[in-house]
Design a protein around this motif. Structure first.
Motif, PDB file in Angstrom:
ATOM      1  N   GLU A  47       0.822  -1.216   0.000  1.00  0.00           N
ATOM      2  CA  GLU A  47       0.000   0.000   0.000  1.00  0.00           C
ATOM      3  C   GLU A  47       0.857   1.267   0.000  1.00  0.00           C
ATOM      4  N   PRO A  48       1.722   1.420  -1.001  1.00  0.00           N
ATOM      5  CA  PRO A  48       2.607   2.593  -1.011  1.00  0.00           C
ATOM      6  C   PRO A  48       1.869   3.872  -1.389  1.00  0.00           C
ATOM      7  N   ALA A  49       2.399   4.986  -0.935  1.00  0.00           N
ATOM      8  CA  ALA A  49       1.927   6.288  -1.390  1.00  0.00           C
ATOM      9  C   ALA A  49       2.752   6.728  -2.595  1.00  0.00           C
ATOM     10  N   VAL A  50       3.994   6.174  -2.693  1.00  0.00           N
ATOM     11  CA  VAL A  50       4.910   6.512  -3.787  1.00  0.00           C
ATOM     12  C   VAL A  50       5.478   5.225  -4.362  1.00  0.00           C
ATOM     13  N   LEU A  51       5.553   5.163  -5.683  1.00  0.00           N
ATOM     14  CA  LEU A  51       6.164   4.038  -6.388  1.00  0.00           C
ATOM     15  C   LEU A  51       7.344   4.566  -7.185  1.00  0.00           C
ATOM     16  N   LEU A  52       8.520   3.974  -6.976  1.00  0.00           N
ATOM     17  CA  LEU A  52       9.715   4.348  -7.741  1.00  0.00           C
ATOM     18  C   LEU A  52      10.000   3.258  -8.753  1.00  0.00           C
ATOM     19  N   ILE A  53      10.207   3.663  -9.990  1.00  0.00           N
ATOM     20  CA  ILE A  53      10.434   2.717 -11.081  1.00  0.00           C
ATOM     21  C   ILE A  53      11.652   3.150 -11.889  1.00  0.00           C
ATOM     22  N   PRO A  54      12.261   2.199 -12.610  1.00  0.00           N
ATOM     23  CA  PRO A  54      13.315   2.614 -13.548  1.00  0.00           C
ATOM     24  C   PRO A  54      12.680   3.367 -14.720  1.00  0.00           C
ATOM     25  N   ASP A  55      13.353   4.370 -15.193  1.00  0.00           N
ATOM     26  CA  ASP A  55      12.868   5.126 -16.348  1.00  0.00           C
ATOM     27  C   ASP A  55      13.091   4.273 -17.592  1.00  0.00           C
ATOM     28  N   VAL A  56      12.018   3.943 -18.286  1.00  0.00           N
ATOM     29  CA  VAL A  56      12.128   3.060 -19.454  1.00  0.00           C
ATOM     30  C   VAL A  56      11.856   3.775 -20.765  1.00  0.00           C
ATOM     31  N   ARG A  57      11.947   5.088 -20.744  1.00  0.00           N
ATOM     32  CA  ARG A  57      11.819   5.814 -22.011  1.00  0.00           C
ATOM     33  C   ARG A  57      12.981   5.432 -22.918  1.00  0.00           C
ATOM     34  N   PRO A  58      12.805   5.530 -24.223  1.00  0.00           N
ATOM     35  CA  PRO A  58      13.913   5.206 -25.131  1.00  0.00           C
ATOM     36  C   PRO A  58      15.157   6.024 -24.792  1.00  0.00           C
ATOM     37  N   GLY A  59      16.283   5.337 -24.655  1.00  0.00           N
ATOM     38  CA  GLY A  59      17.541   5.985 -24.347  1.00  0.00           C
ATOM     39  C   GLY A  59      17.811   6.134 -22.860  1.00  0.00           C
ATOM     40  N   ALA A  60      16.795   5.908 -22.007  1.00  0.00           N
ATOM     41  CA  ALA A  60      16.990   6.080 -20.572  1.00  0.00           C
ATOM     42  C   ALA A  60      17.695   4.870 -19.961  1.00  0.00           C
ATOM     43  N   VAL A  61      17.279   3.683 -20.330  1.00  0.00           N
ATOM     44  CA  VAL A  61      17.854   2.460 -19.795  1.00  0.00           C
ATOM     45  C   VAL A  61      17.561   1.329 -20.780  1.00  0.00           C
ATOM     46  N   ARG A  62      18.450   0.368 -20.829  1.00  0.00           N
ATOM     47  CA  ARG A  62      18.242  -0.768 -21.728  1.00  0.00           C
ATOM     48  C   ARG A  62      17.382  -1.809 -21.026  1.00  0.00           C
ATOM     49  N   ARG A  63      16.168  -1.976 -21.464  1.00  0.00           N
ATOM     50  CA  ARG A  63      15.266  -2.990 -20.934  1.00  0.00           C
ATOM     51  C   ARG A  63      14.541  -3.631 -22.108  1.00  0.00           C
ATOM     52  N   SER A  64      14.164  -4.881 -21.938  1.00  0.00           N
ATOM     53  CA  SER A  64      13.440  -5.569 -22.999  1.00  0.00           C
ATOM     54  C   SER A  64      12.052  -4.949 -23.161  1.00  0.00           C
ATOM     55  N   GLN A  65      11.456  -5.173 -24.307  1.00  0.00           N
ATOM     56  CA  GLN A  65      10.110  -4.664 -24.571  1.00  0.00           C
ATOM     57  C   GLN A  65       9.122  -5.224 -23.555  1.00  0.00           C
ATOM     58  N   HIS A  66       9.311  -6.481 -23.157  1.00  0.00           N
ATOM     59  CA  HIS A  66       8.413  -7.104 -22.179  1.00  0.00           C
ATOM     60  C   HIS A  66       8.500  -6.397 -20.825  1.00  0.00           C
ATOM     61  N   VAL A  67       9.694  -6.055 -20.402  1.00  0.00           N
ATOM     62  CA  VAL A  67       9.860  -5.354 -19.122  1.00  0.00           C
ATOM     63  C   VAL A  67       9.264  -3.955 -19.218  1.00  0.00           C
ATOM     64  N   CYS A  68       9.456  -3.275 -20.333  1.00  0.00           N
ATOM     65  CA  CYS A  68       8.865  -1.943 -20.526  1.00  0.00           C
ATOM     66  C   CYS A  68       7.343  -2.013 -20.443  1.00  0.00           C
ATOM     67  N   GLU A  69       6.756  -3.032 -21.075  1.00  0.00           N
ATOM     68  CA  GLU A  69       5.298  -3.216 -21.012  1.00  0.00           C
ATOM     69  C   GLU A  69       4.856  -3.475 -19.578  1.00  0.00           C
ATOM     70  N   THR A  70       5.636  -4.251 -18.844  1.00  0.00           N
ATOM     71  CA  THR A  70       5.322  -4.549 -17.449  1.00  0.00           C
ATOM     72  C   THR A  70       5.312  -3.277 -16.625  1.00  0.00           C
ATOM     73  N   ILE A  71       6.345  -2.472 -16.759  1.00  0.00           N
ATOM     74  CA  ILE A  71       6.439  -1.234 -15.985  1.00  0.00           C
ATOM     75  C   ILE A  71       5.290  -0.297 -16.348  1.00  0.00           C
ATOM     76  N   GLN A  72       4.974  -0.198 -17.629  1.00  0.00           N
ATOM     77  CA  GLN A  72       3.876   0.666 -18.049  1.00  0.00           C
ATOM     78  C   GLN A  72       2.547   0.200 -17.463  1.00  0.00           C
ATOM     79  N   ALA A  73       2.317  -1.117 -17.410  1.00  0.00           N
ATOM     80  CA  ALA A  73       1.079  -1.642 -16.830  1.00  0.00           C
ATOM     81  C   ALA A  73       0.999  -1.346 -15.333  1.00  0.00           C
ATOM     82  N   VAL A  74       2.103  -1.494 -14.634  1.00  0.00           N
ATOM     83  CA  VAL A  74       2.114  -1.227 -13.191  1.00  0.00           C
ATOM     84  C   VAL A  74       1.923   0.266 -12.930  1.00  0.00           C
ATOM     85  N   VAL A  75       2.519   1.103 -13.752  1.00  0.00           N
ATOM     86  CA  VAL A  75       2.338   2.547 -13.604  1.00  0.00           C
ATOM     87  C   VAL A  75       0.870   2.914 -13.805  1.00  0.00           C
TER      88      VAL A  75
END
Length: 182
Positions: A68-96
């Motif tokens: 039950e957080p008030a704040v969620l910290l995530i890695p920035d997955v915008r293009p050029g921000a960090v190298r992550r697979s498309q699946h991980v980017c989709e995961t982060i976007q869904a959680v956001v």
């Protein structure tokens, strides 16, 4: 009466920081600056696309329920921000999306911001191993999880996502001077 700014108010509340990878999730829950819970959750079955939809995203949403957080910290997955697979980017976007739907404040932290936060006064930043050792100094309960130094040809250590998540929190919260304890 002076009004505190939003960022300062955010830092005094329950915070969940996550670092999802395709096969595991590093997470840490903080209440103010106290490390309350942490770990790495393994997600090792099926193909990546199925794993993301059936296991990874639901696991992260259960974390939102549990902590039950008030704040969620995530890695920035915008293009050029960090190298992550498309699946991980989709995961982060869904959680956001889910976090925002619940009214949770979301902050994305880049790897460059983490490196800059740990940078020494002489302008040189420590490598990941030195950052991990600093984290263990500040949070001694992590000693048993401290990853060994990795050689170039070796795969990533099991607890690396946990330490990356905690380093992201420290970069957001503010890193104490080298040698200070939290």
């Amino acid at each position: 009466m002076a009004q505190s700014n939003t960022r300062e108010r955010d830092r005094a509340v329950r915070t969940l920081t996550i670092d999802p990878r395709i096969r595991r999730i590093g997470f840490a829950s903080f209440d103010a600056a106290l490390l309350e819970d942490w770990g790495v959750r393994n997600i090792r079955s099926q193909t990546p696309a199925v794993r993301v939809r059936r296991l990874l995203i639901p696991s992260l949403i259960r974390m939102l329920d549990r902590f039950e957080p008030a704040v969620l910290l995530i890695p920035d997955v915008r293009p050029g921000a960090v190298r992550r697979s498309q699946h991980v980017c989709e995961t982060i976007q869904a959680v956001v999306r889910e976090a925002l739907r619940r009214g949770i404040v979301v902050h994305s932290i880049t790897d460059a911001q983490v490196k800059k936060a740990f940078q020494r006064p002489n302008g040189r930043g420590p490598n990941k191993q030195k950052i991990n050792h600093l984290l263990v100094e500040w949070f001694p309960e992590l000693q048993a999880s401290l990853p060994e130094a990795r050689r170039l040809w070796e795969s990533e250590r099991y607890f690396t996502p946990l330490f990356d998540a905690i380093a992201r929190y420290c970069a957001w919260q503010g890193v104490p001077e080298i040698g200070d304890s939290r």
